[in-house]
Design a protein around this motif. Structure first.
Motif, PDB file in Angstrom:
ATOM      1  N   LEU A 103       0.848  -1.186   0.000  1.00 39.99           N
ATOM      2  CA  LEU A 103       0.000   0.000   0.000  1.00 39.99           C
ATOM      3  C   LEU A 103       0.887   1.240   0.000  1.00 39.99           C
ATOM      4  N   PRO A 104       0.466   2.325  -0.565  1.00 39.06           N
ATOM      5  CA  PRO A 104      -0.854   2.606  -1.132  1.00 39.06           C
ATOM      6  C   PRO A 104      -1.018   2.056  -2.540  1.00 39.06           C
ATOM      7  N   VAL A 105      -2.290   1.846  -2.890  1.00 43.26           N
ATOM      8  CA  VAL A 105      -2.666   1.383  -4.221  1.00 43.26           C
ATOM      9  C   VAL A 105      -3.785   2.284  -4.722  1.00 43.26           C
ATOM     10  N   ALA A 106      -3.712   2.689  -5.967  1.00 41.18           N
ATOM     11  CA  ALA A 106      -4.777   3.490  -6.561  1.00 41.18           C
ATOM     12  C   ALA A 106      -5.186   2.842  -7.875  1.00 41.18           C
ATOM     13  N   HIS A 155     -10.919   5.420  -9.624  1.00 42.39           N
ATOM     14  CA  HIS A 155     -11.423   6.392  -8.650  1.00 42.39           C
ATOM     15  C   HIS A 155     -11.248   5.944  -7.202  1.00 42.39           C
ATOM     16  N   ARG A 193      -8.669   4.578  -3.990  1.00 38.90           N
ATOM     17  CA  ARG A 193      -7.311   4.527  -3.434  1.00 38.90           C
ATOM     18  C   ARG A 193      -7.373   3.759  -2.119  1.00 38.90           C
ATOM     19  N   THR A 197      -5.102   2.821   1.263  1.00 35.57           N
ATOM     20  CA  THR A 197      -3.912   3.199   2.015  1.00 35.57           C
ATOM     21  C   THR A 197      -3.946   2.519   3.386  1.00 35.57           C
ATOM     22  N   GLN A 248     -10.710   4.822  -0.095  1.00 45.07           N
ATOM     23  CA  GLN A 248     -11.353   6.115  -0.301  1.00 45.07           C
ATOM     24  C   GLN A 248     -11.546   6.346  -1.784  1.00 45.07           C
ATOM     25  N   THR A 249     -12.737   6.877  -2.130  1.00 42.17           N
ATOM     26  CA  THR A 249     -13.024   7.180  -3.526  1.00 42.17           C
ATOM     27  C   THR A 249     -12.769   8.660  -3.782  1.00 42.17           C
ATOM     28  N   THR A 250     -12.732   9.034  -5.048  1.00 45.72           N
ATOM     29  CA  THR A 250     -12.531  10.435  -5.398  1.00 45.72           C
ATOM     30  C   THR A 250     -13.732  11.281  -4.974  1.00 45.72           C
ATOM     31  N   ARG A 261     -15.455   6.942   2.271  1.00 44.39           N
ATOM     32  CA  ARG A 261     -14.289   6.376   2.954  1.00 44.39           C
ATOM     33  C   ARG A 261     -14.711   5.160   3.770  1.00 44.39           C
TER      34      ARG A 261
END
Length: 169
Positions: free
Chosen positions: A4-7, A10, A12, A14, A23-25, A29
């Motif tokens: 982590l982190p991975v994205a 939209h 991510r 962590t 968490q999304t854009t 969360r």
């Protein structure tokens, strides 16, 4: 195992302390410690636009137990079963089984209400006092006391309750 982190698109993922955070854009969360509970934080832009196990997010807790068709659920068990994903039925039980959910009498819960146990959540001089203005500890306290009583004082459940309030705060 992925570091982590991975994205991806939209979304991510962590690490935050011992928690994984998705968490999304759009600022939705989800926080999970690998055990329990899962905490979901939803931005106000979603107010009144949700349905399901977490309610409709309109600020009124009394109208959250609605079935997928819009009718009010006759019980919490019917509510939970109605929102179950179709693929999750194998090995997934409902309620507390044939013996029913544990019932705790006042004399059984009293030891868990003390300031040394769940009462520390509500203590105005305690470690969680700074959170009280932002998040009432009442429901967390009630759940903590019930969980400890139902689990015969297993300290794991105290830790989970304290961690849930801390993460929500």
């Amino acid at each position: 195992m992925v570091a982590l982190p991975v994205a991806v698109g939209h979304v991510r993922v962590t690490a935050e302390g011992r928690n994984m955070v998705l968490q999304t854009t759009k600022k939705l969360r989800l926080l999970f410690d690998g055990d329990a509970p899962v905490l979901i934080s939803i931005p106000s832009s979603f107010r009144g636009r949700l349905c399901g196990l977490c309610g409709n997010f309109n600020g009124n807790w009394s109208d959250d137990f609605v079935l997928p068709g819009g009718a009010v659920a006759p019980s919490v068990y019917a509510f939970g079963a109605a929102w179950r994903a179709p693929s999750s039925s194998q090995g997934c039980g409902e309620g507390c089984g044939p013996q029913g959910c544990p019932v705790c009498l006042a004399e059984e819960t009293a030891p868990y209400e003390s300031i040394k146990v769940c009462g520390q959540l509500k203590d105005p001089q305690g470690p969680f006092a700074a959170c009280h203005a932002a998040l009432s500890p009442s429901e967390y306290f009630r759940q903590c006391v019930y969980d400890l009583c139902a689990q015969k004082g297993d300290s794991t459940f105290l830790c989970r309750s304290l961690a849930a309030y801390t993460a929500s705060c």
